[in-house]
Design a protein around this motif. Structure first.
Motif, PDB file in Angstrom:
ATOM      1  N   LEU A   1     -41.563 -15.648  49.161  1.00  0.00           N
ATOM      2  CA  LEU A   1     -40.454 -14.810  48.691  1.00  0.00           C
ATOM      3  C   LEU A   1     -39.875 -15.359  47.392  1.00  0.00           C
ATOM      4  O   LEU A   1     -39.612 -14.617  46.452  1.00  0.00           O
ATOM      5  N   PHE A   2     -39.677 -16.685  47.360  1.00  0.00           N
ATOM      6  CA  PHE A   2     -39.099 -17.302  46.163  1.00  0.00           C
ATOM      7  C   PHE A   2     -40.157 -17.520  45.081  1.00  0.00           C
ATOM      8  O   PHE A   2     -39.845 -17.965  43.991  1.00  0.00           O
ATOM      9  N   ARG A   3     -41.394 -17.239  45.411  1.00  0.00           N
ATOM     10  CA  ARG A   3     -42.514 -17.501  44.503  1.00  0.00           C
ATOM     11  C   ARG A   3     -42.445 -18.933  43.997  1.00  0.00           C
ATOM     12  O   ARG A   3     -42.688 -19.211  42.817  1.00  0.00           O
ATOM     13  N   ASN A   4     -42.024 -19.804  44.878  1.00  0.00           N
ATOM     14  CA  ASN A   4     -41.835 -21.198  44.493  1.00  0.00           C
ATOM     15  C   ASN A   4     -42.400 -22.079  45.594  1.00  0.00           C
ATOM     16  O   ASN A   4     -41.923 -22.058  46.726  1.00  0.00           O
ATOM     17  N   PRO A   5     -43.432 -22.844  45.272  1.00  0.00           N
ATOM     18  CA  PRO A   5     -44.066 -23.661  46.311  1.00  0.00           C
ATOM     19  C   PRO A   5     -43.164 -24.801  46.780  1.00  0.00           C
ATOM     20  O   PRO A   5     -43.509 -25.497  47.726  1.00  0.00           O
ATOM     21  N   LEU A   6     -42.018 -24.992  46.120  1.00  0.00           N
ATOM     22  CA  LEU A   6     -41.136 -26.086  46.519  1.00  0.00           C
ATOM     23  C   LEU A   6     -40.015 -25.594  47.428  1.00  0.00           C
ATOM     24  O   LEU A   6     -39.134 -26.362  47.801  1.00  0.00           O
ATOM     25  N   ALA A   7     -40.032 -24.302  47.776  1.00  0.00           N
ATOM     26  CA  ALA A   7     -38.969 -23.800  48.649  1.00  0.00           C
ATOM     27  C   ALA A   7     -39.158 -24.364  50.054  1.00  0.00           C
ATOM     28  O   ALA A   7     -40.268 -24.637  50.498  1.00  0.00           O
ATOM     29  N   ASP A   8     -38.039 -24.544  50.727  1.00  0.00           N
ATOM     30  CA  ASP A   8     -38.031 -25.126  52.054  1.00  0.00           C
ATOM     31  C   ASP A   8     -37.186 -24.193  52.915  1.00  0.00           C
ATOM     32  O   ASP A   8     -36.307 -23.504  52.394  1.00  0.00           O
ATOM     33  N   PRO A   9     -37.460 -24.096  54.219  1.00  0.00           N
ATOM     34  CA  PRO A   9     -36.665 -23.174  55.031  1.00  0.00           C
ATOM     35  C   PRO A   9     -35.160 -23.422  54.888  1.00  0.00           C
ATOM     36  O   PRO A   9     -34.358 -22.504  55.041  1.00  0.00           O
ATOM     37  N   GLY A  10     -34.784 -24.666  54.596  1.00  0.00           N
ATOM     38  CA  GLY A  10     -33.368 -24.977  54.491  1.00  0.00           C
ATOM     39  C   GLY A  10     -32.682 -24.335  53.289  1.00  0.00           C
ATOM     40  O   GLY A  10     -31.463 -24.258  53.235  1.00  0.00           O
TER      41      GLY A  10
ATOM     42  N   PRO B   1     -47.267 -25.414  54.766  1.00  0.00           N
ATOM     43  CA  PRO B   1     -47.839 -24.276  54.034  1.00  0.00           C
ATOM     44  C   PRO B   1     -48.598 -24.706  52.776  1.00  0.00           C
ATOM     45  O   PRO B   1     -49.635 -24.131  52.434  1.00  0.00           O
ATOM     46  N   HIS B   2     -48.088 -25.750  52.127  1.00  0.00           N
ATOM     47  CA  HIS B   2     -48.754 -26.337  50.973  1.00  0.00           C
ATOM     48  C   HIS B   2     -50.179 -26.733  51.281  1.00  0.00           C
ATOM     49  O   HIS B   2     -51.119 -26.386  50.581  1.00  0.00           O
ATOM     50  N   LEU B   3     -50.275 -27.520  52.336  1.00  0.00           N
ATOM     51  CA  LEU B   3     -51.565 -28.061  52.740  1.00  0.00           C
ATOM     52  C   LEU B   3     -52.522 -26.919  53.078  1.00  0.00           C
ATOM     53  O   LEU B   3     -53.685 -26.920  52.668  1.00  0.00           O
ATOM     54  N   VAL B   4     -51.989 -25.913  53.789  1.00  0.00           N
ATOM     55  CA  VAL B   4     -52.840 -24.788  54.190  1.00  0.00           C
ATOM     56  C   VAL B   4     -53.311 -24.027  52.960  1.00  0.00           C
ATOM     57  O   VAL B   4     -54.489 -23.684  52.840  1.00  0.00           O
TER      58      VAL B   4
ATOM     59  N   GLY C   1     -44.301 -37.087  55.576  1.00  0.00           N
ATOM     60  CA  GLY C   1     -44.273 -35.945  54.671  1.00  0.00           C
ATOM     61  C   GLY C   1     -43.934 -36.325  53.243  1.00  0.00           C
ATOM     62  O   GLY C   1     -44.515 -35.788  52.303  1.00  0.00           O
ATOM     63  N   GLY C   2     -43.004 -37.245  53.061  1.00  0.00           N
ATOM     64  CA  GLY C   2     -42.570 -37.625  51.711  1.00  0.00           C
ATOM     65  C   GLY C   2     -43.703 -38.142  50.845  1.00  0.00           C
ATOM     66  O   GLY C   2     -44.003 -37.556  49.797  1.00  0.00           O
ATOM     67  N   PRO C   3     -44.348 -39.228  51.282  1.00  0.00           N
ATOM     68  CA  PRO C   3     -45.456 -39.756  50.479  1.00  0.00           C
ATOM     69  C   PRO C   3     -46.577 -38.735  50.289  1.00  0.00           C
ATOM     70  O   PRO C   3     -47.159 -38.630  49.217  1.00  0.00           O
ATOM     71  N   PHE C   4     -46.836 -37.949  51.350  1.00  0.00           N
ATOM     72  CA  PHE C   4     -47.884 -36.943  51.240  1.00  0.00           C
ATOM     73  C   PHE C   4     -47.544 -35.931  50.145  1.00  0.00           C
ATOM     74  O   PHE C   4     -48.389 -35.549  49.344  1.00  0.00           O
ATOM     75  N   PHE C   5     -46.269 -35.558  50.131  1.00  0.00           N
ATOM     76  CA  PHE C   5     -45.835 -34.584  49.147  1.00  0.00           C
ATOM     77  C   PHE C   5     -45.964 -35.144  47.730  1.00  0.00           C
ATOM     78  O   PHE C   5     -46.392 -34.459  46.806  1.00  0.00           O
ATOM     79  N   LEU C   6     -45.588 -36.412  47.588  1.00  0.00           N
ATOM     80  CA  LEU C   6     -45.737 -37.056  46.275  1.00  0.00           C
ATOM     81  C   LEU C   6     -47.197 -37.031  45.841  1.00  0.00           C
ATOM     82  O   LEU C   6     -47.514 -36.758  44.683  1.00  0.00           O
ATOM     83  N   TRP C   7     -48.079 -37.288  46.802  1.00  0.00           N
ATOM     84  CA  TRP C   7     -49.499 -37.267  46.482  1.00  0.00           C
ATOM     85  C   TRP C   7     -49.914 -35.882  45.986  1.00  0.00           C
ATOM     86  O   TRP C   7     -50.649 -35.750  45.012  1.00  0.00           O
ATOM     87  N   LEU C   8     -49.381 -34.854  46.671  1.00  0.00           N
ATOM     88  CA  LEU C   8     -49.682 -33.477  46.240  1.00  0.00           C
ATOM     89  C   LEU C   8     -49.217 -33.240  44.811  1.00  0.00           C
ATOM     90  O   LEU C   8     -49.916 -32.631  44.006  1.00  0.00           O
ATOM     91  N   LEU C   9     -47.998 -33.743  44.501  1.00  0.00           N
ATOM     92  CA  LEU C   9     -47.440 -33.521  43.169  1.00  0.00           C
ATOM     93  C   LEU C   9     -48.305 -34.166  42.107  1.00  0.00           C
ATOM     94  O   LEU C   9     -48.633 -33.567  41.086  1.00  0.00           O
TER      95      LEU C   9
ATOM     96  N   THR D   1     -54.143 -26.463  41.370  1.00  0.00           N
ATOM     97  CA  THR D   1     -53.130 -25.428  41.508  1.00  0.00           C
ATOM     98  C   THR D   1     -52.404 -25.639  42.822  1.00  0.00           C
ATOM     99  O   THR D   1     -52.823 -26.428  43.645  1.00  0.00           O
ATOM    100  N   TRP D   2     -51.299 -24.911  42.972  1.00  0.00           N
ATOM    101  CA  TRP D   2     -50.581 -24.987  44.252  1.00  0.00           C
ATOM    102  C   TRP D   2     -51.404 -24.377  45.329  1.00  0.00           C
ATOM    103  O   TRP D   2     -51.341 -23.417  45.773  1.00  0.00           O
TER     104      TRP D   2
END
Lengths: 285, 363
Positions: free
Chosen positions: B103-112, B294-297, B346-354, B362-363
């Motif tokens: 919806l936000f067209r933003n891969p960094l959006a979080d349910p929160g 969702p990122h990983l998927v 999740g944190g380190p994994f996310f950094l790795w993705l970045l 790509t995302w």
């Protein structure tokens, strides 16, 4: 026929369009030209139904858009956006296939597949079908969206009413090199020759003069003039609408007018141009 | 000379990647089953797989008679509801994350981001600190339900506020929605900080534990009413997959394709608020599942929501159950808050993705 009558649009106190009347018939290509901020894109969005005019109405085959179902409208007209952006990894085929979504449940899978493949062939992106959209160049992206909108209004097995479909193209030549510019415009032209209507916003009066059946010149939110290219693309009009001095010639093979900006007669004389070339940093020793 | 390890940026979701898609789905399903089995088998009371199966068969067949099997209470009263909660919450957070990122067209959006988590947290914190007063005001609510009900209500109310701020003349600006979410989250965060400031030691411990999340202590009478609230939206959101795909192109483009864009946005935000609100009400705030899964998927199967959402549900379930296994066994006999575990992984994994994303991926 897709027609807009007496359109007035105001946004944030500014008049964007005042009393604009424009229509496109099946089989016809209409070019919208005008200086930046003249309201070309706004008019295109009004024609598409995305912007509701404050006054006036848009009709598709004599029925107001507002009285039609959104999906019904989407099956009859498609819009090529000016700045298509998409950061998520959809494949090229996925994006083109989205064009078929208004036909979901009406058109068969095999018909959709055929239409999608044909649209990709027509815009020359068949070889990119499995590529991820964000990895494409600007020109390739533009062609993907062109294929998407062609697929959207293609006749599947769900609608063969023989009525024309409409393509609204908002600067389809953006980001494209000359060959692809020509290819994009010709794709639209072929579409219109199949009995459909095309409205295309163009920046380059020469492209409009070279391809359109009719040109509508928009200045300051109103139609300055409209008519066939020979009648519209004149030295007076270019001065009045764009504020440029240009010479208008005839293309010897097509007989259509084309303009050449008259650099020499304005600030830059041939002499000063030669001087500026000589003093350009790249050529200095 | 640059060497690109990416094979032309293909997605497995494309027809030629059909076998890849099947592999991914199979691996996720196996992981999910293994995580569920682990959640039932692993713990301070060792149980054999056969016994667990017999106990589960007992409820399914409703055999009665035979008398309580060994470990029946452990399974039926503790591990099974906990595993079911973990599955539901993991699926809900991941699907809501996928939907909101679309919806936000933003891969960094979080349910929160729509305010539901902090809204729920603020309400829960209020309930923890002023619990006595609230219970006196609503005597019909059983004490165990005060915090979940408060949290759920708080989450929905704050989401509604954020949504109303971003809406004008029947249109909702997605960019404003995001910014309003950030601002309201900050305000709610300040409220929580204030409550932490005035709380006593016990309340502080409760608050802290709630803020970091936990699947512990769930009972059937709390789980059963919450399960449909959490799961139904998570199952309904994938029905909007085509709409979300179209929204990726932009709202105007989706409109031109004939999608009812405004109605769509209301449904997506509403369903996400229900799912996440229901989840947070029972478990507290669990970070990173909704962001990372969702990122990983997408990385594995591409961005089509028809694939991303169901697979995210599967992976989210599995990962939350695994995180819970770690949370309850890493520091025996104590239990770690699960939010610490998910953030640690999740944190380190996310950094790795970045970092990886910067290398032309790509995302």
């Amino acid at each position: 026929m897709l027609a807009a009558a007496d359109i007035h649009v105001r946004r944030a106190g500014r008049r964007l369009l005042t009393g604009v009347r424009v229509c496109v018939e099946p089989g016809e290509t209409v070019a919208l030209i005008g200086p930046n901020g003249a309201g070309k894109s706004t008019l295109l969005h009004v024609l598409s139904g995305a912007i509701r005019p404050d006054y006036g109405s848009v009709t598709l085959n004599r029925t107001p858009l507002t009285a039609l179902d959104d999906k019904e409208v989407a099956r009859h007209r498609a819009v090529l956006p000016q700045t298509p952006e998409l950061g998520f990894p959809l494949t090229v085929r996925d994006v083109v296939a989205l064009g078929r979504s208004p036909h979901a449940g009406r058109s068969s899978r095999s018909a959709d597949a055929r239409i999608i493949a044909a649209a990709m062939d027509e815009t020359g992106i068949g070889h990119l079908r499995h590529r991820l959209y964000p990895t494409l160049s600007g020109g390739e992206r533009q062609r993907v969206h062109l294929a998407r909108v062609l697929a959207q209004v293609a006749d599947g097995d769900d609608q063969a009413d023989g009525r024309g479909r409409y393509l609204l193209l908002d600067e389809p030549t953006n980001n494209l090199d000359i060959a692809h510019q020509q290819h994009a415009i010709e794709t639209g032209l072929r579409f219109s020759r199949r009995g459909n209507g095309v409205v295309v916003v163009l920046h380059d009066p020469n492209l409009a003069a070279g391809y359109a059946d009719r040109i509508v010149v928009l200045v300051g939110g109103a139609v300055l003039t409209e008519g066939p290219p020979e009648a519209v693309v004149t030295e007076e009009l270019l001065r009045e609408a764009f504020g440029v001095r240009a010479m208008v010639h005839r293309n010897p093979s097509s007989g259509r007018p084309f303009m050449v900006p008259n650099h020499g007669s304005s600030a830059m004389t041939p002499d000063s141009r030669a001087k500026s070339q000589r003093s350009s940093p790249c050529s200095s020793p | 000379m640059t060497v690109s390890p990416e094979p032309q940026g293909r997605a497995l979701g494309s027809p030629r990647g059909g076998t890849g898609l099947l592999t991914v789905a199979t691996v996720f399903a196996v992981l999910w089953l293994a995580a569920f089995a682990g959640a039932l088998l692993w713990g301070p009371v060792p149980l054999a797989p056969g016994d667990v199966l017999a106990i589960l068969a007992g409820i399914a067949g409703d055999s009665g008679g035979a008398g309580p099997a060994p470990g029946e209470t452990v399974i039926l009263a503790i591990r099974l509801p906990r595993a079911l909660l973990g599955m539901a919450v993991g699926a809900a957070l991941a699907v809501a994350g996928a939907a909101l990122q679309g919806l936000f067209r933003n891969p960094l959006a979080d349910p929160g981001l729509i305010g539901v988590s902090t809204g729920a947290a603020l309400a829960a914190a209020t309930a923890i600190v002023f619990g006595g007063t609230i219970m006196a005001a609503v005597p019909f609510l059983s004490p165990g339900l005060v915090i979940p009900v408060a949290a759920f209500t708080g989450g929905l109310v704050v989401t509604l506020v954020v949504y109303r701020i971003a809406s004008r003349d029947g249109r909702t600006e997605v960019a404003t929605l995001l910014l309003a979410g950030v601002a309201v989250n900050a305000i709610a965060g300040a409220g929580i900080g204030l409550l932490v400031f005035v709380s006593n030691d016990q309340e502080l411990r409760d608050l802290n534990f709630w803020m970091l999340g936990s699947l512990g202590g769930v009972t059937w009478d709390r789980l059963l009413p919450a399960l449909p609230i959490i799961l139904a939206p998570a199952l309904a959101l994938p029905l909007l997959a085509r709409h979300l795909d179209a929204l990726l192109l932009g709202e105007t483009e989706a409109l031109h394709l004939g999608f009812p864009v405004e109605r769509c946005k209301r449904w997506i935000v509403g369903l996400c608020a229900l799912a996440v609100g229901g989840a947070v009400a029972l478990t507290g705030v669990i970070g990173f599942i909704g962001l990372v899964v969702p990122h990983l998927v997408r990385l594995l199967v591409g961005a089509r929501h028809g694939l991303v959402m169901p697979l995210s549900a599967l992976l989210g379930s599995a990962l939350l159950l695994i995180a819970d296994l770690v949370a309850r066994t890493a520091a025996l006999p104590a239990e770690l808050p699960i939010g610490i575990v998910t953030s640690c992984i999740g944190g380190p994994f996310f950094l790795w993705l970045l970092v990886r994303g910067r290398h032309g991926g790509t995302w």
